[in-house]
Write a protein that holds these residues in place. Structure first.
Motif, PDB file in Angstrom:
ATOM      1  N   ILE A 193       0.854  -1.196   0.000  1.00 35.05           N
ATOM      2  CA  ILE A 193       0.000   0.000   0.000  1.00 35.05           C
ATOM      3  C   ILE A 193       0.883   1.237   0.000  1.00 35.05           C
ATOM      4  N   ARG A 194       0.683   2.100  -1.015  1.00 34.26           N
ATOM      5  CA  ARG A 194       1.440   3.362  -1.070  1.00 34.26           C
ATOM      6  C   ARG A 194       0.929   4.268   0.049  1.00 34.26           C
ATOM      7  N   TYR A 195       1.792   4.544   1.017  1.00 36.39           N
ATOM      8  CA  TYR A 195       1.417   5.379   2.155  1.00 36.39           C
ATOM      9  C   TYR A 195       1.547   6.875   1.845  1.00 36.39           C
ATOM     10  N   PHE A 196       2.637   7.260   1.193  1.00 35.67           N
ATOM     11  CA  PHE A 196       2.841   8.665   0.841  1.00 35.67           C
ATOM     12  C   PHE A 196       4.035   8.775  -0.092  1.00 35.67           C
ATOM     13  N   MET A 249       9.710  16.349   2.195  1.00 36.79           N
ATOM     14  CA  MET A 249       8.444  16.493   2.897  1.00 36.79           C
ATOM     15  C   MET A 249       7.448  15.455   2.372  1.00 36.79           C
ATOM     16  N   PRO A 250       6.657  14.835   3.276  1.00 37.16           N
ATOM     17  CA  PRO A 250       5.629  13.899   2.820  1.00 37.16           C
ATOM     18  C   PRO A 250       4.577  14.624   1.990  1.00 37.16           C
ATOM     19  N   ASN A 251       4.028  13.912   1.022  1.00 37.36           N
ATOM     20  CA  ASN A 251       3.005  14.473   0.148  1.00 37.36           C
ATOM     21  C   ASN A 251       2.008  13.369  -0.193  1.00 37.36           C
ATOM     22  N   ALA A 252       0.749  13.750  -0.336  1.00 37.47           N
ATOM     23  CA  ALA A 252      -0.312  12.823  -0.755  1.00 37.47           C
ATOM     24  C   ALA A 252      -0.385  11.597   0.157  1.00 37.47           C
ATOM     25  N   THR A 253      -0.460  11.840   1.452  1.00 33.88           N
ATOM     26  CA  THR A 253      -0.549  10.756   2.424  1.00 33.88           C
ATOM     27  C   THR A 253      -1.880  10.028   2.291  1.00 33.88           C
ATOM     28  N   ILE A 254      -1.817   8.714   2.400  1.00 33.56           N
ATOM     29  CA  ILE A 254      -3.016   7.880   2.278  1.00 33.56           C
ATOM     30  C   ILE A 254      -3.965   8.136   3.440  1.00 33.56           C
ATOM     31  N   ARG A 255      -5.246   8.010   3.145  1.00 34.26           N
ATOM     32  CA  ARG A 255      -6.293   8.014   4.178  1.00 34.26           C
ATOM     33  C   ARG A 255      -6.977   6.661   4.109  1.00 34.26           C
ATOM     34  N   PHE A 256      -7.331   6.120   5.238  1.00 32.64           N
ATOM     35  CA  PHE A 256      -7.991   4.823   5.280  1.00 32.64           C
ATOM     36  C   PHE A 256      -9.475   4.999   5.539  1.00 32.64           C
ATOM     37  N   LYS A 257     -10.271   4.714   4.522  1.00 28.96           N
ATOM     38  CA  LYS A 257     -11.724   4.678   4.675  1.00 28.96           C
ATOM     39  C   LYS A 257     -12.128   3.327   5.278  1.00 28.96           C
ATOM     40  N   ASP A 258     -11.406   2.271   4.873  1.00 24.90           N
ATOM     41  CA  ASP A 258     -11.596   0.915   5.382  1.00 24.90           C
ATOM     42  C   ASP A 258     -10.241   0.396   5.857  1.00 24.90           C
ATOM     43  N   LEU A 259     -10.273  -0.681   6.612  1.00 25.03           N
ATOM     44  CA  LEU A 259      -9.040  -1.359   6.997  1.00 25.03           C
ATOM     45  C   LEU A 259      -8.771  -2.499   6.037  1.00 25.03           C
ATOM     46  N   PRO A 260      -7.501  -2.760   5.740  1.00 26.40           N
ATOM     47  CA  PRO A 260      -7.189  -3.931   4.920  1.00 26.40           C
ATOM     48  C   PRO A 260      -7.601  -5.200   5.661  1.00 26.40           C
ATOM     49  N   ASP A 261      -7.921  -6.231   4.916  1.00 26.61           N
ATOM     50  CA  ASP A 261      -8.275  -7.522   5.490  1.00 26.61           C
ATOM     51  C   ASP A 261      -7.144  -7.973   6.416  1.00 26.61           C
ATOM     52  N   SER A 262      -7.498  -8.414   7.617  1.00 24.77           N
ATOM     53  CA  SER A 262      -6.483  -8.772   8.607  1.00 24.77           C
ATOM     54  C   SER A 262      -5.671 -10.004   8.211  1.00 24.77           C
ATOM     55  N   SER A 263      -6.124 -10.757   7.213  1.00 23.55           N
ATOM     56  CA  SER A 263      -5.363 -11.930   6.772  1.00 23.55           C
ATOM     57  C   SER A 263      -4.221 -11.546   5.824  1.00 23.55           C
ATOM     58  N   LEU A 264      -4.218 -10.309   5.339  1.00 25.29           N
ATOM     59  CA  LEU A 264      -3.178  -9.858   4.412  1.00 25.29           C
ATOM     60  C   LEU A 264      -1.963  -9.335   5.157  1.00 25.29           C
ATOM     61  N   ILE A 319       2.531  -4.270   3.372  1.00 28.74           N
ATOM     62  CA  ILE A 319       3.856  -3.683   3.186  1.00 28.74           C
ATOM     63  C   ILE A 319       3.659  -2.223   2.785  1.00 28.74           C
ATOM     64  N   PRO A 320       3.819  -1.298   3.742  1.00 28.75           N
ATOM     65  CA  PRO A 320       3.723   0.113   3.394  1.00 28.75           C
ATOM     66  C   PRO A 320       4.805   0.472   2.384  1.00 28.75           C
ATOM     67  N   THR A 321       4.414   1.241   1.373  1.00 24.22           N
ATOM     68  CA  THR A 321       5.338   1.629   0.313  1.00 24.22           C
ATOM     69  C   THR A 321       5.414   3.148   0.265  1.00 24.22           C
ATOM     70  N   VAL A 322       6.629   3.667   0.163  1.00 25.53           N
ATOM     71  CA  VAL A 322       6.860   5.108   0.123  1.00 25.53           C
ATOM     72  C   VAL A 322       7.603   5.420  -1.171  1.00 25.53           C
ATOM     73  N   PHE A 323       7.062   6.353  -1.940  1.00 27.33           N
ATOM     74  CA  PHE A 323       7.734   6.788  -3.164  1.00 27.33           C
ATOM     75  C   PHE A 323       8.540   8.042  -2.848  1.00 27.33           C
ATOM     76  N   ILE A 324       9.833   8.003  -3.144  1.00 25.69           N
ATOM     77  CA  ILE A 324      10.717   9.144  -2.904  1.00 25.69           C
ATOM     78  C   ILE A 324      11.088   9.755  -4.241  1.00 25.69           C
ATOM     79  N   SER A 325      10.812  11.049  -4.403  1.00 26.16           N
ATOM     80  CA  SER A 325      11.191  11.704  -5.652  1.00 26.16           C
ATOM     81  C   SER A 325      12.720  11.759  -5.746  1.00 26.16           C
ATOM     82  N   GLU A 326      13.204  11.693  -6.965  1.00 27.34           N
ATOM     83  CA  GLU A 326      14.647  11.606  -7.165  1.00 27.34           C
ATOM     84  C   GLU A 326      15.402  12.772  -6.541  1.00 27.34           C
ATOM     85  N   GLY A 327      14.836  13.941  -6.558  1.00 26.44           N
ATOM     86  CA  GLY A 327      15.505  15.112  -5.990  1.00 26.44           C
ATOM     87  C   GLY A 327      15.861  14.939  -4.524  1.00 26.44           C
ATOM     88  N   CYS A 328      15.072  14.167  -3.795  1.00 25.54           N
ATOM     89  CA  CYS A 328      15.340  13.940  -2.369  1.00 25.54           C
ATOM     90  C   CYS A 328      16.630  13.158  -2.156  1.00 25.54           C
TER      91      CYS A 328
END
Length: 146
Positions: free
Chosen positions: A64-67, A78-93, A96-105
């Motif tokens: 799941i892309r977190y931010f 700086m973090p950008n476009a942080t995920i919001r959870f309307k639902d929770l993922p199925d507890s059986s899954l 793996i939080p995923t973070v995209f870092i722009s190349e400039g960072c």
């Protein structure tokens, strides 16, 4: 229109997954390969189509892309476009939080960035009750310069 686009995306992903799943066999160095998928939206909401996809293809891991991490105008990551959870993922899954870092960072002081990323990922997970988090994936569009 958006619903139609999402359905089309899932159909394409389903076809691709079916092709790759058919190429089974053991992979050297991977003791227990599992089907997985990415969730790359800014709001996590598990609708019936997505639940059916997870069930049909035996998805065990969900990346799941977190931010994203971008540079501010003064050159700080700086973090950008942080995920919001309307639902929770199925507890059986396994999540793996995923973070995209722009190349400039990558061209700035990254010594402290790792700790900040882990802290933010853990805070988001705890705040929203996301369990089964045991690793983090860092994503970046690599270039010759980076």
């Amino acid at each position: 229109m958006e619903s139609h686009s999402i359905r089309r995306l899932f159909l394409c992903a389903s076809a691709a997954l079916a092709l790759f799943t058919g190429c089974g066999g053991s992979v050297p160095g991977i003791s227990n390969p599992q089907n997985s998928a990415y969730y790359w939206k800014t709001v996590y909401s598990s609708d019936s189509l997505e639940q059916a996809f997870v069930s049909e293809f035996g998805i065990k891991k969900l990346y799941i892309r977190y931010f994203d991490v971008i540079l501010t105008q003064d050159g700080r990551p700086m973090p950008n476009a942080t995920i919001r959870f309307k639902d929770l993922p199925d507890s059986s899954l396994k999540i793996i939080p995923t973070v995209f870092i722009s190349e400039g960072c990558l061209h700035h002081n990254i010594d402290t960035l790792a700790g900040l990323l882990v802290d933010r990922v853990m805070q988001i997970s705890e705040t929203h009750g996301v369990r089964n988090v045991g690793e983090i994936q860092i994503d970046c569009d690599w270039t010759r310069r980076s």
